[in-house]
Design an enzyme around this catalytic site. Structure first.
Site: not given
Ligand code: HEM
Ligand SMILES: [Ca+2]
Ligand SMILES: [Ca+2]
Length: 296
Positions: A38, A42-43, A50, A70, A169-170
């Site tokens: 993640r 976010h970067d 960067d 963040n 999100h898998t």
């Molecule tokens: C499509 C739009 C996206 C939205 C709206 C979104 C939103 C979120 C949110 C709300 C969380 C949980 C954060 C928390 O509750 O503290 C999350 C977790 C996560 N996101 Fe996304 N995300 C998106 C796309 C992505 C992309 C493109 C990636 C990576 C290529 C990604 C990777 C992750 C990962 C791996 C987690 C779990 C992190 C952890 O367990 O520490 N997400 N995301």
């Molecule tokens: Ca950046």
């Molecule tokens: Ca999975």
């Protein structure tokens, strides 16, 4: 402009050096693989890939770590510090923090059972960050499908690439505050699943806000296509997750990924490489930070 062999003569041990730190971080805590992946997203969505996300706030500098998407949420900075220390020991002053994030994201995916790819390198580190960019560019979990498409489009990524990428999100976890409205108020959700998630996420904000639930209810530490299977059975955790399978233009792509893991893997890899290409600093722009948390 970026190339996979950018450091092949200047830092030949780069890949094993990074991989061993990622490996040990993931063996202490499997979730860390998700957290590290993640960080790269976010970067890259704020001023490109960067390293801007890694800069700490100071009394005279506002970075991105306290932006809404963040704050209290992104994690793994201590692992990036460990990697940077190990890399500096092997090849001092050579490898950027931005490139470390790119390689770390790939290694995390591989170590959790996902596909591999050659990471393009040669990014340099920013001397700036943008809190407002983080607030504006990273989509919130309340996003509609059209909002998701437009935030990715603003970064040069298509709707198709968005769907492939959100399959990240898998793995990983989300906080109650980010899925509460979906599990209490939305209708495009399996009723039994909604009840299960409500049981550990109180309906009003307060002490339960940081309670965690897996983004993929089946295999939260395995990089597989169960995320898409969940969406097809209306078990997406976030409102934004379910939006990509809620009757709109991306439904058929989600269906395909739910039955063809290899199609998703190759689309995910291509989209990760493209995300990694978002406006890198190269040549004489930026710097190679000595410490990922501050400019030189
Ligand atoms: C499509 C739009 C996206 C939205 C709206 C979104 C939103 C979120 C949110 C709300 C969380 C949980 C954060 C928390 O509750 O503290 C999350 C977790 C996560 N996101 Fe996304 N995300 C998106 C796309 C992505 C992309 C493109 C990636 C990576 C290529 C990604 C990777 C992750 C990962 C791996 C987690 C779990 C992190 C952890 O367990 O520490 N997400 N995301
Ligand atoms: Ca950046
Ligand atoms: Ca999975």
């Amino acid at each position: 402009q970026l190339t996979p062999n950018f450091y092949s003569s200047s830092c030949p041990k780069l890949f094993p050096t990074i991989k061993s730190v990622v490996q040990s971080a993931i063996s202490s805590e499997k979730r860390m693989g998700a957290s590290l992946l993640r960080l790269f997203f976010h970067d890259c969505f704020v001023n490109g890939c960067d390293g801007s996300l890694l800069l700490d706030d100071t009394s005279s500098f506002t970075g991105e770590k306290n932006a809404n998407p963040n704050k209290g949420s992104v994690r793994g900075f201590d692992v990036i510090d460990k990697i940077k220390t190990a890399v500096e020991q092997a090849c001092p002053g050579v490898v950027s923090c931005a490139d470390i994030l790119a390689v770390t994201a790939r290694d995390s995916v591989v170590l959790l059972g996902g596909p591999t790819w050659n990471v393009k390198l040669g990014r340099r580190d920013s001397r700036t960050a943008s809190q407002s960019g983080a607030n504006n560019n990273i989509p919130p979990p309340t996003s509609s499908l059209s909002n998701l498409i437009s935030k990715f489009s603003a970064q040069g990524l298509s709707a198709k690439e968005m769907v492939a990428l959100v399959g990240a999100h898998t793995i990983g976890q989300a906080r109650c505050t980010n899925f509460r409205a979906h599990v209490y108020n939305d209708t495009d959700i399996d009723a039994t699943f909604a009840k299960t998630r409500q049981s550990n996420c109180p309906s009003t904000s307060g002490s339960g806000d940081n309670n965690l639930a897996p983004l993929d209810l089946q295999t939260p530490v395995a990089f597989d296509n169960n995320y898409f299977k969940n969406l097809v059975s209306k078990k997406g955790l976030l409102h934004s997750d379910q939006q990509v399978f809620s009757g709109g233009s991306t439904n058929s792509q989600v269906s395909t990924y739910s039955t063809s893991p290899s199609t998703w893997s190759s689309d995910f890899v291509a989209a990760m490489i493209k995300m990694g290409d978002i406006s890198p600093l190269t040549g004489k722009s930026g710097e190679i930070r000595k410490n990922c948390r501050k400019t030189n």
